[in-house]
Design an enzyme around this catalytic site. Structure first.
Site, mmCIF file in Angstrom:
data_model
loop_
_atom_site.group_PDB
_atom_site.id
_atom_site.type_symbol
_atom_site.label_atom_id
_atom_site.label_comp_id
_atom_site.label_asym_id
_atom_site.label_seq_id
_atom_site.Cartn_x
_atom_site.Cartn_y
_atom_site.Cartn_z
ATOM 1 N N ASP A 7 0.871 -1.171 0.000
ATOM 2 C CA ASP A 7 0.000 0.000 0.000
ATOM 3 C C ASP A 7 0.914 1.229 0.000
ATOM 4 O OD1 ASP A 7 -2.446 1.561 0.426
ATOM 5 O OD2 ASP A 7 -1.693 1.832 2.457
ATOM 6 N N ASP A 9 -0.172 5.124 0.938
ATOM 7 C CA ASP A 9 -0.432 6.095 2.001
ATOM 8 C C ASP A 9 -0.475 5.421 3.365
ATOM 9 O OD1 ASP A 9 -1.704 8.811 0.503
ATOM 10 O OD2 ASP A 9 -1.843 6.945 -0.621
ATOM 11 N N ASP A 169 -1.759 -0.848 6.052
ATOM 12 C CA ASP A 169 -1.922 -0.149 7.329
ATOM 13 C C ASP A 169 -3.373 0.023 7.722
ATOM 14 O OD1 ASP A 169 -2.336 3.338 6.767
ATOM 15 O OD2 ASP A 169 -2.434 1.786 5.233
#
Length: 220
Positions: A7, A9, A169
């Site tokens: 991922d 961001d 996250d």
């Protein structure tokens, strides 16, 4: 080839400062001033542009869906024009990526950021060419947590989708991995780090130095 897909961001880079600045540019146009704060609202930022607008409008007592729809393109333009003023890569991230590549792993990115913005940001940070693939929110007809963007990122990196893992996250990343039937590794140093253990990923990552060993263990 075994593949590690990241991922963007909140995983590879802390983009929250620039995202919140773009949202506040919208709120100022509405006459509301700077509604969101950094770093307190970093977690809000990493849930996406529409979420930032909705959260800020609710906080100001002005929420309606039409306003979110109206200002979402404004937010994207503001973000595009100032995409790298505050964004930084997390410590050790690129060293871990290089170590994975040296160990024979393919590496790529699967993000729910629009592809053009992800491309722009990675080039601005000087790391786009390190990654063999980039699949964004609008690259395919579907986005995470649908597993297909993850599979496509693995394929474009030259890998076998069944022999991959997703480093992320959020619950979106956890659900993407679960839907794909592959392991997830969730970082604990992002804005929502304290919430990651409850998602029961295959591994938690406190520092990027540990990722190559974790990948060796999780991808058969």
């Amino acid at each position: 080839m075994r593949t590690v897909i990241f991922d963007l961001d909140g995983t590879l880079a802390d983009t929250s400062g620039d995202l919140l600045a773009a949202a506040n540019a919208c709120f100022r146009q509405m006459g509301l001033g700077d509604v969101l704060s950094h770093p307190e609202d970093a977690g809000v930022a990493l849930r996406g542009g529409r979420n930032m607008l909705a959260t800020g409008l609710k906080r100001a007592g002005r929420f309606d869906h039409a306003t979110v729809d109206e200002f979402y393109p404004v937010l994207l333009e503001a973000y595009r024009d100032a995409i790298d003023h505050h964004t930084v890569l997390y410590p050790g991230a690129m060293a871990a990526v290089e170590a994975l590549k040296s160990a024979g792993f393919g590496v790529g990115i699967c993000t729910n950021k629009p592809e053009a913005l992800a491309e722009q940001l990675l080039r601005s940070l000087g790391v786009r060419d390190v990654f063999a693939s980039l699949v964004g929110a609008d690259t395919l007809p579907v986005r995470k947590p649908d597993p297909e963007p993850l599979f496509e990122a693995a394929r474009r990196a030259g890998g076998d989708p069944a022999r991959t893992l997703l480093v992320g996250d959020s619950d979106t990343d956890r659900n993407t991995s679960a839907n794909a039937g592959v392991p997830s590794v969730l970082v604990t140093f992002g804005p929502a780090g304290d919430d990651m253990e409850a998602l029961q990923p295959e591994a938690l990552l406190d520092r990027y130095e540990d990722l190559p060993a974790v990948a060796e263990r999780l991808i058969v």
